[in-house]
Design an enzyme around this catalytic site. Structure first.
Site, PDB file in Angstrom:
ATOM      1  N   LYS A  10      -5.853   2.513 -12.625  1.00  0.00           N
ATOM      2  CA  LYS A  10      -4.689   2.662 -13.503  1.00  0.00           C
ATOM      3  C   LYS A  10      -5.014   2.160 -14.913  1.00  0.00           C
ATOM      4  O   LYS A  10      -6.044   1.507 -15.129  1.00  0.00           O
ATOM      5  CB  LYS A  10      -3.507   1.901 -12.876  1.00  0.00           C
ATOM      6  CG  LYS A  10      -3.035   2.489 -11.537  1.00  0.00           C
ATOM      7  CD  LYS A  10      -1.824   1.722 -10.997  1.00  0.00           C
ATOM      8  CE  LYS A  10      -1.310   2.348  -9.706  1.00  0.00           C
ATOM      9  NZ  LYS A  10      -0.068   1.665  -9.232  1.00  0.00           N
ATOM     10  N   TYR A  50       4.274  11.032  -9.305  1.00  0.00           N
ATOM     11  CA  TYR A  50       5.085  10.020  -8.613  1.00  0.00           C
ATOM     12  C   TYR A  50       6.478  10.532  -8.253  1.00  0.00           C
ATOM     13  O   TYR A  50       7.403   9.739  -8.109  1.00  0.00           O
ATOM     14  CB  TYR A  50       5.186   8.759  -9.477  1.00  0.00           C
ATOM     15  CG  TYR A  50       3.996   7.827  -9.381  1.00  0.00           C
ATOM     16  CD1 TYR A  50       3.629   7.253  -8.159  1.00  0.00           C
ATOM     17  CD2 TYR A  50       3.255   7.481 -10.509  1.00  0.00           C
ATOM     18  CE1 TYR A  50       2.553   6.386  -8.061  1.00  0.00           C
ATOM     19  CE2 TYR A  50       2.171   6.602 -10.420  1.00  0.00           C
ATOM     20  CZ  TYR A  50       1.829   6.056  -9.193  1.00  0.00           C
ATOM     21  OH  TYR A  50       0.773   5.176  -9.089  1.00  0.00           O
ATOM     22  N   PHE A  58      12.389   1.491 -10.606  1.00  0.00           N
ATOM     23  CA  PHE A  58      11.192   1.231 -11.419  1.00  0.00           C
ATOM     24  C   PHE A  58      10.501   2.506 -11.917  1.00  0.00           C
ATOM     25  O   PHE A  58       9.468   2.435 -12.580  1.00  0.00           O
ATOM     26  CB  PHE A  58      10.184   0.362 -10.643  1.00  0.00           C
ATOM     27  CG  PHE A  58       9.718   0.951  -9.326  1.00  0.00           C
ATOM     28  CD1 PHE A  58       8.718   1.922  -9.279  1.00  0.00           C
ATOM     29  CD2 PHE A  58      10.283   0.532  -8.118  1.00  0.00           C
ATOM     30  CE1 PHE A  58       8.289   2.465  -8.079  1.00  0.00           C
ATOM     31  CE2 PHE A  58       9.855   1.073  -6.901  1.00  0.00           C
ATOM     32  CZ  PHE A  58       8.855   2.039  -6.887  1.00  0.00           C
ATOM     33  N   ARG A  86      -6.676   1.704   1.433  1.00  0.00           N
ATOM     34  CA  ARG A  86      -5.449   0.901   1.311  1.00  0.00           C
ATOM     35  C   ARG A  86      -5.743  -0.564   1.639  1.00  0.00           C
ATOM     36  O   ARG A  86      -5.212  -1.473   0.990  1.00  0.00           O
ATOM     37  CB  ARG A  86      -4.362   1.440   2.255  1.00  0.00           C
ATOM     38  CG  ARG A  86      -3.871   2.847   1.952  1.00  0.00           C
ATOM     39  CD  ARG A  86      -3.027   2.967   0.721  1.00  0.00           C
ATOM     40  NE  ARG A  86      -1.887   2.078   0.690  1.00  0.00           N
ATOM     41  CZ  ARG A  86      -0.909   2.147  -0.226  1.00  0.00           C
ATOM     42  NH1 ARG A  86      -0.930   3.074  -1.183  1.00  0.00           N
ATOM     43  NH2 ARG A  86       0.083   1.289  -0.211  1.00  0.00           N
ATOM     44  N   THR A  92       0.937  -3.754  -2.386  1.00  0.00           N
ATOM     45  CA  THR A  92       1.467  -3.314  -3.684  1.00  0.00           C
ATOM     46  C   THR A  92       1.710  -4.508  -4.612  1.00  0.00           C
ATOM     47  O   THR A  92       1.332  -4.478  -5.789  1.00  0.00           O
ATOM     48  CB  THR A  92       2.796  -2.552  -3.469  1.00  0.00           C
ATOM     49  OG1 THR A  92       2.593  -1.550  -2.472  1.00  0.00           O
ATOM     50  CG2 THR A  92       3.282  -1.916  -4.761  1.00  0.00           C
ATOM     51  N   ARG A 103      -6.271  -5.776  -5.559  1.00  0.00           N
ATOM     52  CA  ARG A 103      -5.030  -6.209  -6.212  1.00  0.00           C
ATOM     53  C   ARG A 103      -4.912  -7.727  -6.248  1.00  0.00           C
ATOM     54  O   ARG A 103      -4.438  -8.296  -7.229  1.00  0.00           O
ATOM     55  CB  ARG A 103      -3.841  -5.544  -5.526  1.00  0.00           C
ATOM     56  CG  ARG A 103      -3.717  -4.064  -5.933  1.00  0.00           C
ATOM     57  CD  ARG A 103      -2.782  -3.305  -5.054  1.00  0.00           C
ATOM     58  NE  ARG A 103      -2.381  -2.022  -5.622  1.00  0.00           N
ATOM     59  CZ  ARG A 103      -1.645  -1.130  -4.964  1.00  0.00           C
ATOM     60  NH1 ARG A 103      -1.248  -1.371  -3.727  1.00  0.00           N
ATOM     61  NH2 ARG A 103      -1.317   0.011  -5.547  1.00  0.00           N
ATOM     62  N   ASN A 113      -0.765  -3.029 -11.101  1.00  0.00           N
ATOM     63  CA  ASN A 113      -1.552  -3.463  -9.941  1.00  0.00           C
ATOM     64  C   ASN A 113      -2.895  -2.716  -9.800  1.00  0.00           C
ATOM     65  O   ASN A 113      -3.410  -2.537  -8.711  1.00  0.00           O
ATOM     66  CB  ASN A 113      -0.692  -3.379  -8.669  1.00  0.00           C
ATOM     67  CG  ASN A 113      -0.178  -1.975  -8.411  1.00  0.00           C
ATOM     68  OD1 ASN A 113      -0.538  -1.032  -9.114  1.00  0.00           O
ATOM     69  ND2 ASN A 113       0.642  -1.825  -7.386  1.00  0.00           N
ATOM     70  N   HIS A 116      -4.386   2.880  -7.628  1.00  0.00           N
ATOM     71  CA  HIS A 116      -3.559   3.711  -6.753  1.00  0.00           C
ATOM     72  C   HIS A 116      -4.432   4.211  -5.612  1.00  0.00           C
ATOM     73  O   HIS A 116      -5.620   4.478  -5.813  1.00  0.00           O
ATOM     74  CB  HIS A 116      -3.008   4.934  -7.518  1.00  0.00           C
ATOM     75  CG  HIS A 116      -2.390   5.939  -6.594  1.00  0.00           C
ATOM     76  ND1 HIS A 116      -1.092   5.831  -6.167  1.00  0.00           N
ATOM     77  CD2 HIS A 116      -2.919   7.020  -5.959  1.00  0.00           C
ATOM     78  CE1 HIS A 116      -0.845   6.821  -5.307  1.00  0.00           C
ATOM     79  NE2 HIS A 116      -1.933   7.559  -5.171  1.00  0.00           N
ATOM     80  N   GLU A 127      -2.447  14.769  -3.672  1.00  0.00           N
ATOM     81  CA  GLU A 127      -2.949  14.004  -4.825  1.00  0.00           C
ATOM     82  C   GLU A 127      -4.356  14.467  -5.245  1.00  0.00           C
ATOM     83  O   GLU A 127      -4.673  14.489  -6.432  1.00  0.00           O
ATOM     84  CB  GLU A 127      -2.928  12.511  -4.494  1.00  0.00           C
ATOM     85  CG  GLU A 127      -1.491  11.999  -4.357  1.00  0.00           C
ATOM     86  CD  GLU A 127      -1.400  10.543  -3.945  1.00  0.00           C
ATOM     87  OE1 GLU A 127      -2.450   9.904  -3.688  1.00  0.00           O
ATOM     88  OE2 GLU A 127      -0.260  10.032  -3.896  1.00  0.00           O
TER      89      GLU A 127
HETATM   90  P1  ADP Z   1       1.529   1.673  -3.583  1.00  0.00           P
HETATM   91  O1  ADP Z   1       0.879   1.958  -4.924  1.00  0.00           O
HETATM   92  O2  ADP Z   1       1.029   0.397  -2.983  1.00  0.00           O
HETATM   93  O3  ADP Z   1       1.444   2.843  -2.635  1.00  0.00           O
HETATM   94  P2  ADP Z   1       4.324   2.401  -3.961  1.00  0.00           P
HETATM   95  O4  ADP Z   1       3.930   3.784  -3.575  1.00  0.00           O
HETATM   96  O5  ADP Z   1       5.472   1.764  -3.239  1.00  0.00           O
HETATM   97  O6  ADP Z   1       3.084   1.400  -3.875  1.00  0.00           O
HETATM   98  O7  ADP Z   1       4.707   2.368  -5.520  1.00  0.00           O
HETATM   99  C1  ADP Z   1       3.950   3.095  -6.454  1.00  0.00           C
HETATM  100  C2  ADP Z   1       3.680   2.220  -7.648  1.00  0.00           C
HETATM  101  O8  ADP Z   1       4.923   1.904  -8.298  1.00  0.00           O
HETATM  102  C3  ADP Z   1       3.093   0.842  -7.345  1.00  0.00           C
HETATM  103  O9  ADP Z   1       1.689   0.857  -7.152  1.00  0.00           O
HETATM  104  C4  ADP Z   1       3.476   0.053  -8.572  1.00  0.00           C
HETATM  105  O10 ADP Z   1       2.648   0.351  -9.699  1.00  0.00           O
HETATM  106  C5  ADP Z   1       4.878   0.590  -8.833  1.00  0.00           C
HETATM  107  N1  ADP Z   1       5.906  -0.217  -8.157  1.00  0.00           N
HETATM  108  C6  ADP Z   1       6.184  -0.239  -6.827  1.00  0.00           C
HETATM  109  N2  ADP Z   1       7.190  -1.074  -6.545  1.00  0.00           N
HETATM  110  C7  ADP Z   1       7.594  -1.597  -7.734  1.00  0.00           C
HETATM  111  C8  ADP Z   1       8.597  -2.538  -8.132  1.00  0.00           C
HETATM  112  N3  ADP Z   1       9.406  -3.090  -7.230  1.00  0.00           N
HETATM  113  N4  ADP Z   1       8.693  -2.844  -9.445  1.00  0.00           N
HETATM  114  C9  ADP Z   1       7.877  -2.266 -10.359  1.00  0.00           C
HETATM  115  N5  ADP Z   1       6.908  -1.374 -10.064  1.00  0.00           N
HETATM  116  C10 ADP Z   1       6.762  -1.045  -8.765  1.00  0.00           C
HETATM  117 MG    MG Z   2       2.274   4.736  -2.773  1.00  0.00          MG
END
Ligand code: ADP
Ligand code: MG
Length: 138
Positions: A10, A50, A58, A86, A92, A103, A113, A116, A127
């Protein structure tokens, strides 16, 4: 089973100069880099990547973050690559991520974080095709 999955370094990871380290971590874990490109997502592209989160509070902030600078998108391949990636990424929220995960080591917040990773065979398929065409996968 050998799987392909999509990884993105990212904008925070690229800006912090962590790309090489992250690619090394993938290679040390036995993944092969099948395709790689650096690009800057447009707002529209980040929103469609997304789309699954579009109702989340968010979402707007996430799209701003993902478009603030260049990203590096990669297809990585290996045994059980989707779940294994993962695991290497960590949770996350870096506060909940296990020691030694990307992370945990590098992320500053639940949003910023660093990486992705596709979370299922269906999302990996969507994707990968979002970023790469057939001829770019070697
Ligand atoms: P992951 O990337 O672990 O699969 P998610 O798919 O739930 O997580 O969310 C996508 C991305 O959105 C996260 O990697 C993070 O950058 C952002 N994100 C997720 N939850 C939050 C939150 N509660 N507040 C702010 N950003 C968030
Ligand atoms: Mg995700």
């Amino acid at each position: 089973m050998i799987e392909l999955t999509l990884s993105i370094i990212k904008p925070d990871g690229v800006k912090k100069g962590l790309s090489g380290k992250i690619i090394s971590i993938f290679e040390e874990n036995g993944f092969e880099i099948k395709a790689i490109k650096k690009l800057r997502l447009t707002k529209k592209e980040a929103e469609s990547f997304y789309f699954i989160h579009k109702e989340r509070p968010f979402f707007k902030s996430l799209v701003e973050f993902m478009t603030e600078g260049p990203v590096i998108a990669m297809i990585i391949a290996g045994e059980d690559a989707i779940q294994k990636n993962r695991n290497i990424m960590g949770a996350t929220n870096p506060e909940n991520a296990a020691e030694g995960t990307i992370r945990k080591m590098f992320a500053e917040s639940i949003e910023r974080n660093i990486v992705h990773g596709s979370d299922s065979p269906e999302s990996a398929k969507f994707e990968i095709s979002f970023f790469f065409n057939f001829f770019e996968i070697i």
